[in-house]
Design an enzyme around this catalytic site. Sequence first.
Site, mmCIF file in Angstrom:
data_model
loop_
_atom_site.group_PDB
_atom_site.id
_atom_site.type_symbol
_atom_site.label_atom_id
_atom_site.label_comp_id
_atom_site.label_asym_id
_atom_site.label_seq_id
_atom_site.Cartn_x
_atom_site.Cartn_y
_atom_site.Cartn_z
ATOM 1 C CE LYS A 16 -2.086 -1.195 3.857
ATOM 2 N NZ LYS A 16 -1.549 -2.529 4.216
ATOM 3 N NE ARG B 250 -4.128 -1.439 9.467
ATOM 4 C CZ ARG B 250 -3.117 -0.878 8.800
ATOM 5 N NH1 ARG B 250 -3.191 0.348 8.367
ATOM 6 N NH2 ARG B 250 -2.029 -1.579 8.566
ATOM 7 N NE ARG C 130 7.928 -2.664 6.201
ATOM 8 C CZ ARG C 130 6.644 -2.335 6.073
ATOM 9 N NH1 ARG C 130 6.272 -1.522 5.106
ATOM 10 N NH2 ARG C 130 5.731 -2.797 6.903
ATOM 11 N NE ARG D 297 6.545 -0.451 10.219
ATOM 12 C CZ ARG D 297 5.532 -0.478 9.367
ATOM 13 N NH1 ARG D 297 5.634 0.139 8.211
ATOM 14 N NH2 ARG D 297 4.420 -1.115 9.672
ATOM 15 N NE ARG E 218 2.283 -5.316 10.959
ATOM 16 C CZ ARG E 218 3.341 -4.998 10.225
ATOM 17 N NH1 ARG E 218 4.528 -5.484 10.526
ATOM 18 N NH2 ARG E 218 3.213 -4.205 9.193
#
Length: 191
Positions: free
Chosen positions: A14, A89, A128, A134, A146
């Site tokens: 996204k 969401r 990532r 993160r 998640r």
Amino acid sequence: MLNIVLFGPPGAGKGTQSELIVKQHGLLHLSTGELFRKHLGEGTDLGKLAQGYMDQGNLVPDAVVIKMVEDRIATASKVNGFIFDGFPRTVNQALALDQMLLTHDLSITSMLSLEVEASELRLRLRERGKTSGRKDDQDNIKIENRIKVYNEETRPVADYYKDQNKYTSIKGVGSVASIFQLITHELEAFK
Ligand code: B4P
């Protein structure tokens, strides 16, 4: 105005695709994840509140997210439209978004949903996590949470837009450029 919800599970691309859409179509990028990370970096009360939820891979409470988006929309001026990335969401957030757009005489044009299978999402997020810093990308348990939260709380948002005939599915696997071509093809149809 072109108001697009870019939808998909964590790591679907996204954020990646939003950057390209903004460059080519001049829409205002409204990423709730990015807004929270900005608050976090600046050490604001909102950032401190969001951090606990984000680090665990849970959703930040609706009321907090909705207020933040309302403020961002209210301060936007002279835009061709919005690209909502990572928002809504939950179905509650989708209802609130319709209401807040209505007060500005606006509505959602379409939801574009990036479809990526869970095994690919895990690979992307772990990759990532090596460089992003993160916490929610660095731990397999948080990544699994998640994906679980997405399936339980976020996936129903797609039905909300399907019921309004505003849902388009996009294959989110392949090169970034080829996925962007598919998205551009859909966006051109709305112009
Ligand atoms: P977000 O910032 O929205 O994070 P995300 O879902 O992980 O990002 P995205 O899907 O955009 O992935 P990207 O393009 O970067 O949210 C983070 C957290 O904030 C949430 O967990 C939650 O706690 C909170 N939050 C945010 N919004 C909320 C809301 N509305 N309500 C409640 N809580 C909220 O891509 C991922 C990786 O894949 C990148 O490394 C990228 O390089 C790679 N990639 C992209 N496209 C690829 C492709 N085609 N092929 C291979 N790799 C690709």
